[in-house]
Design a protein around this motif. Structure first.
Motif, mmCIF file in Angstrom:
data_model
loop_
_atom_site.group_PDB
_atom_site.id
_atom_site.type_symbol
_atom_site.label_atom_id
_atom_site.label_comp_id
_atom_site.label_asym_id
_atom_site.label_seq_id
_atom_site.Cartn_x
_atom_site.Cartn_y
_atom_site.Cartn_z
ATOM 1 N N GLU A 383 0.844 -1.196 0.000
ATOM 2 C CA GLU A 383 0.000 0.000 0.000
ATOM 3 C C GLU A 383 0.876 1.241 0.000
ATOM 4 N N LEU A 384 0.558 2.176 -0.870
ATOM 5 C CA LEU A 384 1.228 3.472 -0.922
ATOM 6 C C LEU A 384 0.169 4.535 -0.661
ATOM 7 N N ARG A 385 0.403 5.345 0.370
ATOM 8 C CA ARG A 385 -0.624 6.300 0.817
ATOM 9 C C ARG A 385 -0.008 7.688 0.997
ATOM 10 N N LEU A 386 -0.794 8.705 0.622
ATOM 11 C CA LEU A 386 -0.412 10.096 0.851
ATOM 12 C C LEU A 386 -1.561 10.770 1.586
ATOM 13 N N GLY A 391 -5.644 23.768 3.747
ATOM 14 C CA GLY A 391 -6.710 24.738 3.964
ATOM 15 C C GLY A 391 -7.806 24.225 4.880
ATOM 16 N N GLY A 392 -7.449 23.454 5.876
ATOM 17 C CA GLY A 392 -8.436 22.899 6.797
ATOM 18 C C GLY A 392 -9.077 21.614 6.323
ATOM 19 N N VAL A 393 -8.830 21.215 5.071
ATOM 20 C CA VAL A 393 -9.391 19.978 4.517
ATOM 21 C C VAL A 393 -8.407 18.834 4.761
ATOM 22 N N GLN A 394 -8.867 17.820 5.466
ATOM 23 C CA GLN A 394 -8.044 16.635 5.668
ATOM 24 C C GLN A 394 -8.309 15.651 4.536
ATOM 25 N N TRP A 395 -7.249 15.130 3.969
ATOM 26 C CA TRP A 395 -7.415 14.267 2.802
ATOM 27 C C TRP A 395 -6.400 13.122 2.851
ATOM 28 N N GLN A 396 -6.727 12.051 2.163
ATOM 29 C CA GLN A 396 -5.807 10.931 2.010
ATOM 30 C C GLN A 396 -6.191 10.141 0.769
ATOM 31 N N GLY A 397 -5.204 9.536 0.166
ATOM 32 C CA GLY A 397 -5.439 8.715 -1.012
ATOM 33 C C GLY A 397 -4.348 7.674 -1.119
ATOM 34 N N GLY A 398 -4.664 6.572 -1.804
ATOM 35 C CA GLY A 398 -3.661 5.530 -1.878
ATOM 36 C C GLY A 398 -3.917 4.514 -2.967
ATOM 37 N N LEU A 432 -4.518 -18.532 -8.065
ATOM 38 C CA LEU A 432 -3.807 -17.258 -8.016
ATOM 39 C C LEU A 432 -4.838 -16.138 -7.957
ATOM 40 N N THR A 433 -4.707 -15.285 -6.931
ATOM 41 C CA THR A 433 -5.605 -14.148 -6.764
ATOM 42 C C THR A 433 -4.792 -12.858 -6.787
ATOM 43 N N LYS A 434 -5.275 -11.886 -7.563
ATOM 44 C CA LYS A 434 -4.657 -10.562 -7.601
ATOM 45 C C LYS A 434 -5.748 -9.512 -7.426
ATOM 46 N N SER A 435 -5.417 -8.478 -6.667
ATOM 47 C CA SER A 435 -6.372 -7.395 -6.457
ATOM 48 C C SER A 435 -5.636 -6.063 -6.522
ATOM 49 N N TYR A 436 -6.194 -5.131 -7.303
ATOM 50 C CA TYR A 436 -5.640 -3.793 -7.458
ATOM 51 C C TYR A 436 -6.714 -2.783 -7.054
ATOM 52 N N SER A 437 -6.324 -1.727 -6.381
ATOM 53 C CA SER A 437 -7.331 -0.729 -6.020
ATOM 54 C C SER A 437 -6.696 0.641 -5.825
ATOM 55 N N ALA A 438 -7.525 1.645 -6.016
ATOM 56 C CA ALA A 438 -7.184 3.036 -5.713
ATOM 57 C C ALA A 438 -8.303 3.588 -4.843
ATOM 58 N N PHE A 439 -7.953 4.347 -3.809
ATOM 59 C CA PHE A 439 -8.970 4.799 -2.853
ATOM 60 C C PHE A 439 -8.571 6.154 -2.283
ATOM 61 N N GLY A 440 -9.557 6.860 -1.743
ATOM 62 C CA GLY A 440 -9.283 8.146 -1.131
ATOM 63 C C GLY A 440 -10.464 8.658 -0.345
ATOM 64 N N ARG A 457 -13.602 4.584 -4.081
ATOM 65 C CA ARG A 457 -12.664 3.483 -4.265
ATOM 66 C C ARG A 457 -13.020 2.732 -5.538
ATOM 67 N N TYR A 458 -11.986 2.275 -6.245
ATOM 68 C CA TYR A 458 -12.213 1.336 -7.331
ATOM 69 C C TYR A 458 -11.315 0.125 -7.106
ATOM 70 N N THR A 459 -11.908 -1.064 -7.234
ATOM 71 C CA THR A 459 -11.188 -2.315 -7.017
ATOM 72 C C THR A 459 -11.321 -3.195 -8.252
ATOM 73 N N GLN A 460 -10.209 -3.790 -8.672
ATOM 74 C CA GLN A 460 -10.201 -4.757 -9.765
ATOM 75 C C GLN A 460 -9.614 -6.062 -9.241
ATOM 76 N N ASP A 461 -10.360 -7.159 -9.399
ATOM 77 C CA ASP A 461 -9.943 -8.462 -8.885
ATOM 78 C C ASP A 461 -9.791 -9.458 -10.020
ATOM 79 N N GLU A 462 -8.742 -10.279 -9.932
ATOM 80 C CA GLU A 462 -8.486 -11.326 -10.918
ATOM 81 C C GLU A 462 -8.193 -12.636 -10.184
ATOM 82 N N ARG A 463 -8.801 -13.732 -10.645
ATOM 83 C CA ARG A 463 -8.518 -15.047 -10.071
ATOM 84 C C ARG A 463 -8.340 -16.058 -11.202
ATOM 85 N N ASP A 464 -7.380 -16.962 -11.009
ATOM 86 C CA ASP A 464 -7.160 -18.053 -11.955
ATOM 87 C C ASP A 464 -6.971 -19.342 -11.166
#
Length: 761
Positions: A383-386, A391-398, A432-440, A457-464
């Motif tokens: 996970e990579l998060r910022l 300006g008083g707005v608290q934010w985060q995304g990753g 094999l399971t893989k999951s990719y996502s971006a969120f904030g 949030r958007y999540t993409q899941d792959e299974r084989d």
């Protein structure tokens, strides 16, 4: 590793130096204790977090005798945790996953220092040296790397302290229970510190089986013990904290755990025997069986009204004919976190690797043995998060990435078919399971008292998968099969989902928070043991609550409504096919939660909670394997389970605890604690059969803890589950067409008691 090796490591570690625990509590100038959490990925008082959350400190876990994941529910009433042999099942507010399916995720996200744990076989092994546990209810996808439909449980391990220190403890109790733990903090100058911690726990089996143990051939690795549900687990962790530059903090840890257990042998009943069979009439069902469907020349019956457990001793019963099994688990994990404060924002990377292997096997009724020649699981999560404030707005995304490789290699074996025994089935399920996502998520102040919250949030899941089935293997012996399988099914799942959250937080003063929000959760689809695909499940959660600090007292409320669709439900209809997963069309879940802490005086504290829950299916077409009279084996039928209650969902849980401190002058203090939990009735299956029903019960704990004035050590005497009642933890009706119709049961631990010596310097 042997018991002697683990204890030697613990004693050596304890002798190195004086552990200043990184507590989840801080003491402000006014003397009140505030609980600091990172549930929203920043440090804040739990009373300011607009989430229904329970927080348990490491010291509280020790005081309440929490030594594994299953026992965490003692201190968090929202959790309902049960075990099916060596698999741990977690449910929060009626949402959970009761499956071993290789291509299915957990509905409750379990994280250890940000590392996501997805397999039920791993949950009860590596929970040690904990700073705190945070139990969050409801979807958390816009805050966390791994999406969850029902909630998250975050374990935060103890990190190296700022001074050289040592702590530890040893417990001895009935069932020859031993639990030892030790930790050492070593400060290495101004920029580094190391913590070394280890533990060992063991106890004799909680279940006694009077039937003579089976005398197997040397190839069948069953145990000759007449007890089951024992434990022999140990491990260690080395943690490093570095501060090489201003604003940069790096945490890294390496962990190794080994576990050897005799899994709980399930109580079982032969539903074709004299006591429980539905009779021979081709037009009616007897002995509590319910007529389900008329067939040509016969009738199909279901065990709706049979309570097999009536009059049964839940601690003494016959094991399967071939005795009890034995499993061995080895797990190694590497975790790391690097956070750099750039002033305007903080950039954080969190990663984890885990490699685990399970070997051995479980015995199953009436005379089967499920072999395991290496249940391999390799996972990694990144996970990579910022996050920051502008300006008083608290934010985060990753961004988040999860990869899981696993393989099931074993089968259902019986020694009584053929000269050397035969496999009823044998599976290899490499997946094999893989999951990719971006969120904030952002928090925008609308005024000095009102804040709007929005997340996406958007999540993409792959299974084989390449599921291999050897089917019936006559005369194979209990060995690993390496010949060409009878069939191989190539399986694939791919899907994605956008989820979101929106809410308002109103804080009229520093002691009050009122919040309301709507959030959506998602769990990916996949394919089951039969090779059939199932759909994703989704949850739209509506929640409102209030958190109040009334002087020295705390009072919190939360009400919620879940619109749950396509729930993934699992059942073992036929062991020759494997576990199958069905989507329930829809479920309705709503409830109310109240918890309070009343500090009557500096020496008297009352803690209480009330959880009310309604959880039923409103649309669920499921398969069922009936008992057929006069028709012979046939394919499973379907039925609509609308109106049935979700598994593991007590209609209420009431807790009440009281602590009183007696001052003994210069001799120190004596703290007396009493706790009781009243849990309403619930079912262990989604059919709501009478034999899977657990009625309302209480469970109470008592302890007395002595601390001298120096506070360098403490001695506690305790008893858990004073009532000595073993509640139902698993129940399932399993049918092998033309061979067997069995009801299996498993139970929670009995009364335990003992003494604990703790030290800290």
């Amino acid at each position: 590793m042997t018991k002697r090796t683990y204890l030697s490591l613990l004693l050596c570690g304890a002798a190195l130096a004086p552990v200043s625990p990184a507590m989840a509590q801080q003491k402000p100038a006014n003397g009140d204790v505030e609980i600091i959490v990172t549930a929203q990925n920043r440090k804040e008082n739990v009373q300011n977090v607009p989430i229904a959350i329970s927080v348990i400190s490491g010291s509280a876990l020790q005081a309440k005798g929490v030594t594994d994941f299953t026992s965490v529910q003692r201190v968090s009433p929202a959790l309902n945790i049960t075990s099916d042999t060596n698999n741990t099942r977690v449910t929060v507010r009626g949402v959970g996953t009761l499956s071993n399916n290789e291509a299915q995720d957990q509905s409750i996200a379990i994280n250890i220092d940000g590392e996501y744990i997805n397999r039920p076989t791993l949950l009860n092994t590596a929970i040690f040296d904990i700073d705190r546990v945070e139990v969050l209810r409801g979807p958390q996808g816009t805050l966390y790397g791994r999406n969850s439909t029902g909630g998250a449980v975050n374990f935060v391990t103890r990190k190296p302290g700022v001074t050289n220190s040592v702590s530890g403890g040893i417990t001895y109790g009935n069932f020859n229970a031993v639990h030892a733990e030790a930790g050492v903090d070593l400060v290495l100058g101004d920029v580094a510190a190391v913590r070394v911690a280890g533990f060992y726990r063991s106890h004799d089996g909680y279940n006694y089986h009077p039937n003579t143990p089976f005398s197997p051939t040397s190839a069948l690795a069953v145990s000759q013990s007449n007890r089951s549900d024992n434990d022999n687990t140990g491990g260690g962790r080395v943690s490093l904290r570095l501060k090489p530059a201003s604003g940069l903090v790096i945490d890294a840890s390496a962990e190794h755990v080994e576990q050897t257990v005799i899994p709980a042998a399930q109580m079982w009943a032969d539903m074709t025997g004299t006591a429980y069979n539905p009779g021979t009439s081709t037009s009616a069902c007897l002995n509590g069986w319910t007529a389900f469907a008329a067939r040509t020349g016969g009738i199909s019956c279901l065990p709706y009204n049979i309570d097999v457990l009536v009059g049964k001793d839940r601690s003494t019963y016959n094991s399967p004919v071939i005795g009890v099994g034995r499993t061995h688990l080895i797990a190694t994990a590497l975790r790391g976190r690097a956070a750099y404060d750039m002033g305007f924002a903080t950039l954080t990377y969190t990663g984890g690797y885990r490699d685990s292997k399970v070997t051995g096997g479980n015995t199953l009724s009436p005379a089967f043995y499920f072999t395991n020649f290496g249940g391999l699981v390799k996972t990694q999560s990144h996970e990579l998060r910022l996050n920051g404030t502008t300006g008083g707005v608290q934010w985060q995304g990753g961004l988040f990435y999860f990869n899981e490789k696993q393989n099931t290699n074993g089968g259902l074996y019986t020694p009584f078919v053929g000269a050397t025994g035969s496999y009823v089935n044998y599976f290899r399920h490499p997946t094999l399971t893989k999951s990719y996502s971006a969120f904030g998520q952002v928090e925008v102040p609308l005024s000095d008292k009102l804040t709007a919250v929005g997340g996406a949030r958007y999540t993409q899941d792959e299974r084989d998968g390449a599921f291999q089935n050897y089917a019936f293997a006559f005369g194979s012996g209990p060995i690993e099969l390496t010949t060409q399988p009878s069939s191989t099914t190539m399986l694939k799942y791919s899907g994605g989902k956008f989820t979101w959250a929106a809410g308002l937080n109103y804080k009229p003063n520093g002691a009050t928070l009122i919040y309301g929000k709507v959030s959506t959760g998602y769990k990916a689809g996949g394919f089951d043991g039969a090779g059939t695909q199932f759909r994703p499940e989704t949850n739209t959660a509506y929640e409102g609550g209030a958190k109040l600090k009334l002087g020295d007292h705390i009072l919190n409320f939360a009400g919620f409504y879940y619109d749950y669709k396509d729930l993934q439900n699992d059942v073992l209809l036929n062991p020759t096919v494997g576990g199958q997963t069905f989507n329930a069309g829809k479920a309705k879940i709503y409830g109310l939660e109240v918890d309070t802490t009343l500090r009557l005086s500096p020496d008297d504290t009352i803690n209480g909670s009330l959880n009310l829950l309604h959880a039923t299916y409103t649309d669920f077409i499921a398969s069922v394997s009936p008992y057929n009279i006069g028709t012979g084996p046939s394919a499973p039928l379907t039925m609509n389970l609308a109106g049935r209650r979700l598994p593991q969902t007590p209609n209420f849980v009431l807790t009440l605890g009281y602590d009183h401190v007696f001052h003994l002058g210069s001799a120190g203090t004596l703290t007396a604690s009493a706790f009781t939990r009243v849990k309403g009735d619930y079912y262990l299956d989604f059919y709501n059969y009478a034999s899977s029903h657990q009625d309302m019960r209480t469970q109470s704990d008592l302890s007395v803890t002595y601390k001298p004035e120096s506070k360098h050590f403490n001695i506690q005497a305790f008893v858990r589950n004073v009532e000595n009642y073993r509640s139902l933890a698993y129940a399932g009706n399993t049918v092998v067409p033309g061979i067997a119709n069995i009801y299996n049961f498993q139970f929670a631990p009995p009364r335990t008691y003992g003494v604990r010596l703790g030290v800290e310097f």
